[in-house]
Design an enzyme around this catalytic site. Structure first.
Site, PDB file in Angstrom:
ATOM      1  CD  GLU A 338     161.968  68.015 -54.694  1.00 12.69           C
ATOM      2  OE1 GLU A 338     161.211  67.095 -54.868  1.00 12.69           O
ATOM      3  OE2 GLU A 338     162.949  67.871 -54.848  1.00 12.69           O
ATOM      4  CB  CYS A 413     158.686  57.174 -62.783  1.00 11.01           C
ATOM      5  SG  CYS A 413     160.012  57.424 -61.730  1.00 11.01           S
TER       6      CYS A 413
HETATM    7  N1  SAH Z   1     155.712  64.884 -57.022  1.00 11.92           N
HETATM    8  C1  SAH Z   1     156.293  65.855 -58.151  1.00 11.92           C
HETATM    9  C2  SAH Z   1     157.694  65.154 -58.357  1.00 11.92           C
HETATM   10  C3  SAH Z   1     158.043  63.944 -58.374  1.00 11.92           C
HETATM   11  S1  SAH Z   1     159.685  63.651 -59.077  1.00 11.92           S
HETATM   12  C4  SAH Z   1     155.482  66.178 -59.200  1.00 11.92           C
HETATM   13  O1  SAH Z   1     154.365  65.410 -59.509  1.00 11.92           O
HETATM   14  O2  SAH Z   1     155.896  67.087 -60.026  1.00 11.92           O
HETATM   15  C5  SAH Z   1     160.787  62.940 -57.662  1.00 11.92           C
HETATM   16  C6  SAH Z   1     161.053  64.378 -56.740  1.00 11.92           C
HETATM   17  O3  SAH Z   1     161.694  63.662 -55.770  1.00 11.92           O
HETATM   18  C7  SAH Z   1     162.258  64.925 -57.388  1.00 11.92           C
HETATM   19  O4  SAH Z   1     161.567  66.502 -57.490  1.00 11.92           O
HETATM   20  C8  SAH Z   1     163.195  65.049 -56.562  1.00 11.92           C
HETATM   21  O5  SAH Z   1     163.991  66.351 -56.808  1.00 11.92           O
HETATM   22  C9  SAH Z   1     162.769  64.606 -55.338  1.00 11.92           C
HETATM   23  N2  SAH Z   1     163.670  63.716 -54.630  1.00 11.92           N
HETATM   24  C10 SAH Z   1     164.859  63.006 -55.003  1.00 11.92           C
HETATM   25  N3  SAH Z   1     165.211  62.508 -53.703  1.00 11.92           N
HETATM   26  C11 SAH Z   1     164.815  62.845 -52.680  1.00 11.92           C
HETATM   27  C12 SAH Z   1     164.726  62.597 -51.487  1.00 11.92           C
HETATM   28  N4  SAH Z   1     165.705  61.798 -50.786  1.00 11.92           N
HETATM   29  N5  SAH Z   1     163.914  63.248 -50.574  1.00 11.92           N
HETATM   30  C13 SAH Z   1     163.180  64.083 -50.978  1.00 11.92           C
HETATM   31  N6  SAH Z   1     163.000  64.402 -52.315  1.00 11.92           N
HETATM   32  C14 SAH Z   1     163.693  63.666 -53.291  1.00 11.92           C
END
Ligand code: SAH
Length: 457
Positions: A338, A413
């Site tokens: 993340e 999403c």
């Molecule tokens: N699976 C988690 C959140 C998903 S939302 C849950 O269920 O709670 C998408 C997430 O991707 C967010 O937390 C955002 O910060 C992260 N994110 C965005 N771009 C990213 C990247 N390039 N690499 C890793 N994480 C990323």
């Protein structure tokens, strides 16, 4: 010959509404020219007023519904402004589910070239109202009175509202209580233009499984006047409150929360459960806003992952580790990635809170960290992705194609980027087996999906 619009601004015409855009506006065509009409539903005959006529498309306002859609509810277009953030509240829930499922099927076909993929009927909620566990309500002043509610779409004007259709009743009650207490004490609301005043936002979070309530009062100033009195009143009016916090945001910004939080009373965090996994929620931490449907979605992801206890799993875009901790209960090992450092700190804390010791977390871009792992010889049997709306980075998809995990579980999403990414995976030797849409956000246009993708043998 130069093509011009067949309608002009301020035209008042009757149209047949044919379709709905992904953001919930009705679409009617005049000689093939599309007009977008918020609050109009497919199948309706309606009188509209043209607001804007661009070369290729225009926008109009719904003035009168001549023949309503069977999906239209009693909420009139003019009432829509009473409730914030609910673009589809004028549509019955049955209609909303139909629209979302159809959108997923169409997008998979049009963008993903996946005409034969199995799309299951969408899983909706039994009770599609009052599902949200978090509110962030802007506070302002109108005619010398403190108001709080939501921003009018595409503006900075606050609409005063005492209730939201989609917030949990405990949240509605908490927001009303804070609003009345600070207003009775005469504490000035924040004035965005002048950057003066005190109360900027009222935030409330509620653990549905635990009944614990957190209240966050966001102020421009370091001082919150009458804070002992506010705390006393809140405790006596809201028996479920477990945490009362002041957050200071003195910047001139649209960002809601500032960096400094002062605990005014109670615990620093509240707790909630998704399934049997316990989560600590602090004022700043991310937590799913509809935990009931999150559980449905993640149970589907777990089912698709088909874990036996022997697998090594990567959870890309893991946030606070919600999916990782769910999967860790059935996997040999889970590696979460993340980009937000604080989210990973929460993920580690949550693993500890649940005595889960087979989940490891790394901070970084999924498209950088996972190729690094792969280069070092680390492989996953199952790879789960849950990216933001823009979908997966192509570098990550290419690494997946090289790494060849037997299964990819894609939680999405945004059906459009899901379809785009599935097309890439299909070209790289994978097959999309099935897609399950889940309605996480009733009354809004958002739709989530969980897809199972397998390596072709
Ligand atoms: N699976 C988690 C959140 C998903 S939302 C849950 O269920 O709670 C998408 C997430 O991707 C967010 O937390 C955002 O910060 C992260 N994110 C965005 N771009 C990213 C990247 N390039 N690499 C890793 N994480 C990323």
């Amino acid at each position: 010959m130069k093509k011009t619009a067949p309608v002009a601004k301020n035209d008042y015409i009757e149209v047949q509404v044919e379709d709905l855009t992904h953001d919930g506006a009705g679409v009617a065509k005049v000689d093939g020219y599309p007009l977008f009409i918020p609050n109009a539903l497919p199948g309706e005959k309606a009188k509209i007023k043209v607001l804007k006529a661009n070369k290729g498309y225009g926008f109009a306002r719904l003035m009168e519904v001549v023949e309503p859609s069977p999906y239209r509810t009693a909420i009139l277009p003019e009432d829509v402004s009473k409730y914030g953030g609910c673009q589809l509240q004028h549509m019955s829930y049955e209609g909303q589910l139909h629209f979302k499922e159809k959108q997923v099927r169409e997008v998979l076909k049009r963008i993903g070239n996946l005409s034969d993929v199995k799309v299951h009927p969408i899983i909706g909620m039994d009770e599609p109202f009052h599902y949200r566990n978090k509110a962030q309500v802007p506070v302002g002043e109108k005619d010398g009175k403190l108001i709080a509610g939501f921003f009018k779409p595409r503006s900075h004007e606050i609409v005063d509202a005492d209730e939201s259709l989609i917030q949990h009743p405990a949240i509605n009650e908490a927001v009303r209580a804070v609003k009345k207490i600070v207003s009775d004490l005469g504490i000035p609301a924040y004035d965005e233009e002048k950057h003066k005043g005190v109360i900027r936002h009222i935030m409330a979070r509620y653990g549905k499984q635990t009944g614990e309530l957190m209240i966050v009062i966001v102020t421009r100033t370091k001082e919150l006047p009458f804070k002992e009195k506010i705390v006393q009143e809140l405790i006596s009016q809201l028996p479920h409150v477990k945490s009362i916090v002041q957050n200071v945001n003195s910047k001139k910004t649209n960002v809601i929360l500032g960096e400094q939080t002062n605990l005014l009373w109670g615990n620093e965090v509240i707790y909630d459960y998704i399934g049997n996994v316990k989560f600590a929620i602090s004022p700043l931490s991310f937590y799913q806003v509809n935990p009931d449907q999150t559980k449905v979605l993640y149970e589907k992801a777990l089912e698709y992952a088909g874990l036996t206890g022997e697998e090594s799993v990567i959870d890309a875009y893991c946030g606070i580790g919600t999916i990782s901790l769910f999967l860790a209960q059935k996997a040999k090992k889970v590696f979460g990635v993340e980009i937000v450092k604080e989210a990973i700190e929460d993920a580690r804390r949550n693993a500890e809170l649940n005595s889960i010791d087979n989940a490891e977390f790394a901070v970084g871009e999924a498209e950088t960290v996972i190729p690094d792992w792969y280069a070092k010889g680390n492989r996953a049997d199952v790879l789960v992705v849950d990216p933001p709306r823009k979908g997966c980075d192509e570098a990550l998809l290419n690494t997946i194609i090289e790494m060849k995990p037997k299964k990819v579980v894609y939680v999405s999403c945004n059906p459009a980027t899901l379809a785009r990414d599935l097309k890439i995976l299909e070209a790289g030797g994978y097959q999309t087996v099935e897609v399950q849409p889940v309605d996480m956000f009733p009354m809004t246009t958002h739709v989530e999906c969980c897809a199972l993708i397998k390596l072709k043998v």
